[in-house]
Motif scaffolding. Structure first.
Motif, PDB file in Angstrom:
ATOM      1  N   ALA A   1       0.968   7.916   1.828  1.00  0.00           N
ATOM      2  CA  ALA A   1       0.617   6.391   1.853  1.00  0.00           C
ATOM      3  C   ALA A   1       1.491   6.413   0.116  1.00  0.00           C
ATOM      4  CB  ALA A   1      -0.742   6.249   0.806  1.00  0.00           C
ATOM      5  N   THR A   2       1.411   7.500  -1.101  1.00  0.00           N
ATOM      6  CA  THR A   2       2.739   7.433  -1.883  1.00  0.00           C
ATOM      7  C   THR A   2       3.976   6.693  -1.372  1.00  0.00           C
ATOM      8  OG1 THR A   2       1.692   8.272  -3.063  1.00  0.00           O
ATOM      9  CG2 THR A   2       3.875   8.159  -3.918  1.00  0.00           C
ATOM     10  N   VAL A   3       4.508   7.483  -0.417  1.00  0.00           N
ATOM     11  CA  VAL A   3       6.183   7.654   0.127  1.00  0.00           C
ATOM     12  C   VAL A   3       5.868   5.843   0.762  1.00  0.00           C
ATOM     13  CG1 VAL A   3       7.404   7.628   1.639  1.00  0.00           C
ATOM     14  CG2 VAL A   3       6.568   9.478   0.892  1.00  0.00           C
ATOM     15  N   LEU A   4       5.029   5.478   1.114  1.00  0.00           N
ATOM     16  CA  LEU A   4       4.972   4.193   1.875  1.00  0.00           C
ATOM     17  C   LEU A   4       4.556   2.974   0.768  1.00  0.00           C
ATOM     18  CD1 LEU A   4       2.592   4.377   4.548  1.00  0.00           C
ATOM     19  CD2 LEU A   4       4.520   3.911   4.866  1.00  0.00           C
TER      20      LEU A   4
ATOM     21  N   HIS B   1      -1.736  20.557  -4.467  1.00  0.00           N
ATOM     22  CA  HIS B   1      -2.818  20.459  -4.898  1.00  0.00           C
ATOM     23  C   HIS B   1      -2.702  19.146  -3.478  1.00  0.00           C
ATOM     24  CE1 HIS B   1      -4.017  22.317  -7.736  1.00  0.00           C
ATOM     25  NE2 HIS B   1      -3.208  22.235  -8.481  1.00  0.00           N
ATOM     26  N   SER B   2      -1.584  18.621  -2.722  1.00  0.00           N
ATOM     27  CA  SER B   2      -1.263  17.571  -2.436  1.00  0.00           C
ATOM     28  C   SER B   2      -1.274  17.272  -1.004  1.00  0.00           C
ATOM     29  CB  SER B   2       0.378  17.378  -2.227  1.00  0.00           C
ATOM     30  OG  SER B   2       0.543  16.005  -2.055  1.00  0.00           O
ATOM     31  N   GLN B   3      -2.170  16.261  -0.133  1.00  0.00           N
ATOM     32  CA  GLN B   3      -2.435  16.343   0.780  1.00  0.00           C
ATOM     33  C   GLN B   3      -1.847  15.061   1.495  1.00  0.00           C
ATOM     34  OE1 GLN B   3      -5.453  17.760   2.296  1.00  0.00           O
ATOM     35  NE2 GLN B   3      -5.618  18.973   0.062  1.00  0.00           N
ATOM     36  N   ARG B   4      -1.064  15.735   2.751  1.00  0.00           N
ATOM     37  CA  ARG B   4       0.060  14.682   3.559  1.00  0.00           C
ATOM     38  C   ARG B   4      -0.586  13.558   3.388  1.00  0.00           C
ATOM     39  NH1 ARG B   4       1.077  15.069  10.017  1.00  0.00           N
ATOM     40  NH2 ARG B   4       2.173  13.387  10.026  1.00  0.00           N
TER      41      ARG B   4
END
Length: 592
Positions: free
Chosen positions: A547-550, A539-542
């Motif tokens: 954005a989560t990493v940031l 389900h993950s989008q790039r």
């Protein structure tokens, strides 16, 4: 404000200024720039060149000063008039229950679409109600032209309501009326930060009384405008509006009208409450979704009681606890426990469970979650068992530590149960349990490494040296061979942590607080090589993951993170998150 003023002095015209303000790292200056302008023509040009629905919402709310308010209102009126004329010359053809096309094809600029969103968000002040009513009625007529009179009235009404309050979409730009009702439905019903007075009972009474038999769009608009009102006079209009909505036979309009009645329960006076109860007891539906809303409405108005008896539930619990190995023991126990969370039937279940002695109550909870797949309440029960510190719950904890249904369309609950299973096991085991044995590959191995790390982080009475020694080889795997797979679990942990009572004690919070250096290595790789990252879940989008990493680097990053983050500063999607992270890291560095 000073930064916005300096930028305005350095740019000669609205086009150049808007170009700068559209940059992610300057986007928040746009509202200041609009508020500082005193020339209506320049305000209009800047609004059109941006174009930004959030800025338009602020202007229409009166928060950017009288000039911006006046200009935005005039622009809103102009866009609405254009939409009314366009719909008067159009027909809407429904190719299915979920899709429509507009003939002739309509093209709405980005600015106009942003304005329609702003109009819907601020519609409760009533300043544009007349034009909105005209747009809704012209939209109704466009649908009727599209059917060519070949559909029953109820069918056409259902298509209109489905487009304005449901799942229907189009291949091109959405209808202006649909953009408006969508924004109105999503905005907070109370006054919020709108500086203008909300439309009162007198204004809304006139439009409610004006409803004609075939009005669908206007009825839906009024349902949304009245929703959650805190004025009893305005709430008194709801029964008449509900009666009209029900005569249309449009399921999505029925749903909106029932939502209206439920939302005003604490506002209605005695006379309105009596009338609402009469109406609710007099209607019937065969639509499963509308039926659910009807049951909810009947319940909040005190018209339903649970069909279950405490004595019967108590007897069933006793039978289950006496024979926990019965083939159907788990689903029966799960039904009893989860019925506590179903408002309409919950009361006798809550009473029966609360009457149990603590050991019996824990035994029932364990039986309810010892196997099977995650439900909406499984993680709630697991948290209760963790707090109870009962070793008898270990089989349930082992099940969830070892189990994760990666095909579940709602992975957040699945992941939450897995993490809670690990936490529960850490309280009762000397070493990590078996994890995800049925799943192979690097992604599963990364999850197993994180799972073992979390086990040691949760393990009580373990000193920092022992914890570090046990986690070191796991981090070596995650930051070398498993680096491409190591980023996605952190994103999944973030989705669970968002709903934690205290993010610091969540799985993500523990890792960020106790192991920031190792986390930085993983997160830096996430920014440096986003195309190489893999995921256990489909389900993950790039952009979502980046954005989560940031956001995580705003907590775990340091000065070494800044060059990697800066690469995303001008990205149209990720720029705002990147700028926010840079500012937060710079603030931390300055404070240090």
């Amino acid at each position: 404000m000073l930064a916005a003023e300096a930028l305005m002095w350095s740019r000669e015209n609205a086009v150049e200024l808007a170009g700068e303000l559209r940059q992610p790292h300057r986007r928040e200056l746009a509202v200041w720039a609009v508020a500082l302008l005193s020339d209506p023509a320049k305000v209009r040009s800047l609004l059109q060149e941006l174009p930004d629905s959030e800025v338009l919402i602020e202007a229409l709310s009166g928060r950017l000063g009288p000039v911006a308010d006046s200009v935005a209102l005039a622009e809103a009126q102009r866009c609405l008039e254009a939409a009314v004329k366009a719909m008067a010359a159009s027909r809407v053809e429904c190719t299915s229950d979920f899709r429509y096309v507009v003939e002739p094809t309509q093209g709405w600029s980005t600015y106009e679409q942003a304005m329609f969103t702003a109009i819907g968000t601020t519609a409760r002040d009533g300043r544009l109600l007349g034009q909105l009513a005209r747009l809704m009625r012209q939209t109704d007529q466009a649908f009727r032209r599209g059917t060519g009179g070949n559909q029953p009235h109820s069918r056409t009404a259902g298509l209109i309501a489905g487009a304005l309050n449901g799942p229907m979409t189009t291949g091109g730009a959405r209808l202006p009326a649909a953009l408006i009702t969508h924004a109105l439905r999503l905005t907070w019903p109370r006054r919020g930060h709108n500086q203008h007075e909300m439309a009162g009972a007198a204004a809304l009474q006139g439009w409610t009384a004006s409803l004609e038999a075939d009005d669908v769009g206007l009825a839906l608009l009024l349902c949304l405008l009245l929703r959650s009102t805190d004025d009893s006079e305005t709430a008194a209009l709801a029964p008449a509006l509900f009666s009209h909505a029900w005569t249309t036979d449009a399921a999505h309009l029925h749903f909106a009208a029932l939502d209206l009645l439920t939302s005003i329960r604490t506002t209605v006076d005695g006379a309105t409450e009596t009338r609402v109860i009469e109406l609710l007891n007099d209607v019937h539906t065969d639509n499963v979704w509308v039926s659910t809303a009807l049951v909810d409405a009947l319940y909040v108005y005190g018209q339903l009681t649970s069909p279950y008896a405490v004595d019967d539930i108590t007897a069933e619990i006793s039978s289950l606890l006496a024979g926990p190995q019965q083939p159907d023991a788990h689903p029966r126990a799960q039904r009893i426990v989860e019925s506590q969370f179903e408002d309409v039937i919950s009361e006798p279940f809550v009473a029966a469970i609360d009457a149990l002695e603590p050991p019996a109550r824990r035994a029932l909870l364990i039986l309810a979650v010892r196997e099977g797949e995650a439900s909406m309440c499984t993680d709630v029960v697991l948290k209760q068992l963790i707090r109870a510190q009962d070793p008898a719950a270990l089989p349930a904890f082992r099940h969830w530590a070892s189990h994760m249904n990666i095909s579940d369309p709602f992975p957040q609950g699945v992941i939450s149960c897995h993490l809670l299973g690990l936490e529960g096991c850490a309280a009762h085991l000397e070493s990590p349990p078996s994890m995800l044995d049925s799943i192979e590959g690097a992604d599963a191995e990364a999850w197993r490494c994180f799972g073992q790390i979390l086990f040691w982080l949760h393990r009580p009475n373990l000193n920092s040296a022992d914890r570090s020694a046990r986690c070191r080889p796991l981090w070596e795997q995650l930051t070398t061979d498993l680096l491409n797979a190591a980023v996605d679990p952190l994103q999944q942990f973030q989705t669970v942590a968002m709903f934690a009572r205290d993010i610091r004690t969540s799985a993500l919070g523990l890792i960020l607080r106790l192991l920031p250096r190792h986390i930085r290595t993983v997160l830096h790789h996430g920014l440096d090589a986003p195309d190489r990252l893999t995921s256990l879940f489909p389900h993950s989008q790039r952009d979502d993951r980046t954005a989560t990493v940031l956001r995580l680097l705003a907590r775990a990053g340091n000065r070494s993170s800044l060059p990697l983050i800066a690469r995303y500063r001008d990205d149209p999607v990720l720029g705002e998150a990147a700028v926010s992270t840079i500012r937060r890291l710079n603030s931390h560095t300055t404070s240090s």
